[in-house]
Design an enzyme around this catalytic site. Structure first.
Site, PDB file in Angstrom:
ATOM      1  N   ASP B  67       0.881  -1.175   0.000  1.00 35.94           N
ATOM      2  CA  ASP B  67       0.000   0.000   0.000  1.00 35.94           C
ATOM      3  C   ASP B  67       0.915   1.220   0.000  1.00 35.94           C
ATOM      4  O   ASP B  67       1.960   1.201   0.658  1.00 35.94           O
ATOM      5  CB  ASP B  67      -0.897  -0.011   1.265  1.00 35.94           C
ATOM      6  CG  ASP B  67      -2.100   0.916   1.140  1.00 35.94           C
ATOM      7  OD1 ASP B  67      -1.902   2.102   0.784  1.00 35.94           O
ATOM      8  OD2 ASP B  67      -3.224   0.473   1.391  1.00 35.94           O
ATOM      9  N   ASN B  75      -9.559   7.723   7.996  1.00 37.23           N
ATOM     10  CA  ASN B  75      -9.447   6.265   7.871  1.00 37.23           C
ATOM     11  C   ASN B  75      -9.953   5.548   9.132  1.00 37.23           C
ATOM     12  O   ASN B  75     -10.393   4.405   9.070  1.00 37.23           O
ATOM     13  CB  ASN B  75      -7.992   5.823   7.677  1.00 37.23           C
ATOM     14  CG  ASN B  75      -7.341   6.349   6.411  1.00 37.23           C
ATOM     15  OD1 ASN B  75      -6.146   6.585   6.390  1.00 37.23           O
ATOM     16  ND2 ASN B  75      -8.108   6.548   5.351  1.00 37.23           N
ATOM     17  N   ASN B 136      -9.491   0.473  -5.997  1.00 39.77           N
ATOM     18  CA  ASN B 136      -9.818   0.991  -7.335  1.00 39.77           C
ATOM     19  C   ASN B 136      -9.745  -0.128  -8.367  1.00 39.77           C
ATOM     20  O   ASN B 136      -8.999  -1.090  -8.227  1.00 39.77           O
ATOM     21  CB  ASN B 136      -8.896   2.154  -7.707  1.00 39.77           C
ATOM     22  CG  ASN B 136      -7.485   1.690  -7.973  1.00 39.77           C
ATOM     23  OD1 ASN B 136      -7.163   1.336  -9.104  1.00 39.77           O
ATOM     24  ND2 ASN B 136      -6.660   1.641  -6.946  1.00 39.77           N
ATOM     25  N   CYS B 194     -14.745   5.357  -1.789  1.00 41.58           N
ATOM     26  CA  CYS B 194     -15.250   5.578  -0.431  1.00 41.58           C
ATOM     27  C   CYS B 194     -15.238   7.060  -0.062  1.00 41.58           C
ATOM     28  O   CYS B 194     -16.140   7.548   0.634  1.00 41.58           O
ATOM     29  CB  CYS B 194     -14.403   4.796   0.577  1.00 41.58           C
ATOM     30  SG  CYS B 194     -14.603   3.010   0.446  1.00 41.58           S
ATOM     31  N   CYS B 251     -12.804 -14.505 -22.855  1.00 39.73           N
ATOM     32  CA  CYS B 251     -12.220 -13.461 -21.998  1.00 39.73           C
ATOM     33  C   CYS B 251     -10.852 -13.041 -22.528  1.00 39.73           C
ATOM     34  O   CYS B 251      -9.985 -13.890 -22.757  1.00 39.73           O
ATOM     35  CB  CYS B 251     -12.077 -13.976 -20.567  1.00 39.73           C
ATOM     36  SG  CYS B 251     -11.223 -12.829 -19.472  1.00 39.73           S
TER      37      CYS B 251
END
Lengths: 84, 262
Positions: B67, B75, B136, B194, B251
């Site tokens: 991250d 948060n 995302n 969010c 796909c």
């Protein structure tokens, strides 16, 4: 005419402002059902305005927008969610 | 054998897993699988918080977490791995501190970076399970492509306001990949994140804890996995649905890749 339970998830539910409704319809395919629903209200029209990323399940099995309803009792519309 | 195998557990470690070991579906062998397992968790936010906390507590041997974000005040309403005294700290470092406090026997690898296409293959390699807890769709698809290429199962959860969805993508073992199920990224503004749309604080707890449970099942072989099943949960109206989902033979990501697999 068939009676269908329609379920909405994520932004579809947000726009239509209900998680589910029951409709009587003569639609033969999911696409025809979407046309009927879109004509019901501006909210429905807004929810179905962009179908590119919306998926549908007939009786809890993934299907195509072009698929025949073929006696299904429940139609669920859901898009991908993004948040984490 | 020319030398003794190193012991699997540290001295005094085993008693903390007693409640797993008495479970018929996990037991000693399942707990050993958890201890030998290596997982990658992408995202140390809302979903990542319970996933990280429960997998470390469960004794998953090696946990890599990536991250690039830092802990901010907004948060803390839902990202329960972080804390007031770690505001401003890199989320992966905050997570490492929290996990060390819960189970010092887990090897945590904090990666303070944003997942990109160049790095994804290397991060996925050697992992038993990859967990998508990111925020995302671009990163979700990037991670999906890396997992398809490496034939790794990808446990993926996502949330929006009051709702969540989760499944186990695994085209190498018959289940769809993310692109089979959601080939189109929604147009700008359709699926707000969010920050823009809001999210109910306990929701990532519900979905993230379910992800942790599915990860424990997958790593130990317990029960029935979410391969081919998408769970949708609406916490506002109390609706849950399980949708049977299948591979798309055409796909663009996995269609030609695993055509011969079971």
């Amino acid at each position: 005419m068939a009676t269908l339970d329609i379920l909405y998830f994520a932004w579809l539910r947000e726009r239509i402002a209900t998680p589910r409704e029951t409709v009587d319809t003569a639609a033969q395919t999911v696409a025809e059902l979407i046309q009927e629903l879109s004509a019901q209200s501006e909210r429905h029209a807004a929810a179905f305005a962009d179908l590119a990323s919306v998926r549908v399940a007939l009786d809890q099995v993934l299907a195509d927008i072009a698929a025949p309803l073929a006696g299904a009792r429940e139609v669920a519309f859901f898009p991908p969610m993004t948040g984490g | 054998m020319t030398q003794m195998m190193a012991p699997l557990y540290a001295e005094g470690e085993v008693p903390r897993y007693a409640r797993h070991i008495v479970l018929r579906e996990i037991g000693g062998p399942g707990q050993a699988r958890l201890k030998r397992a290596s997982v990658l968790i992408v995202g140390a936010g809302g979903l990542g918080s319970p996933v990280l906390l429960y997998l470390a507590a469960a004794g998953v041997g090696r946990i890599s977490v990536i991250d690039d974000d830092r802990v901010s005040e907004s948060n803390l309403q839902r990202q329960v791995i972080h804390s007031q005294d770690r505001l401003g700290m890199a989320k992966v470092q905050s997570a490492r501190i929290a996990l060390a406090g819960i189970n010092p026997h887990v090897a945590v690898e904090p990666i303070e970076s944003r997942l990109d296409a160049a790095g994804a293959a290397g991060l996925v390699a050697g992992k038993d399970l990859v967990i998508d807890a990111t925020d995302n769709l671009a990163t979700r698809h990037l991670l999906n492509r890396a997992c398809v290429a490496a034939r790794k199962p990808l446990l993926s959860g996502a949330i929006s306001q009051w709702e969540g969805q989760l499944t186990l993508y695994d085209p190498a073992r018959g289940a769809p990949c993310l692109c089979c199920l959601f080939p189109q990224i929604p147009a700008e503004g359709l699926a707000p994140d969010c920050a823009a749309a809001g999210v109910m604080g306990a929701l990532p707890g519900i979905i993230g804890a379910t992800m942790a449970a599915e990860a424990i099942k997958e790593l130990t072989g317990a029960g029935r996995s979410l391969r081919g099943r998408l769970l949708l949960h609406d916490a506002l109206w109390g609706e849950s649905r399980e949708i049977a989902v299948m591979r798309n033979p055409a796909c663009p990501v996995c269609g030609g890749t695993h055509g011969d697999s079971e």
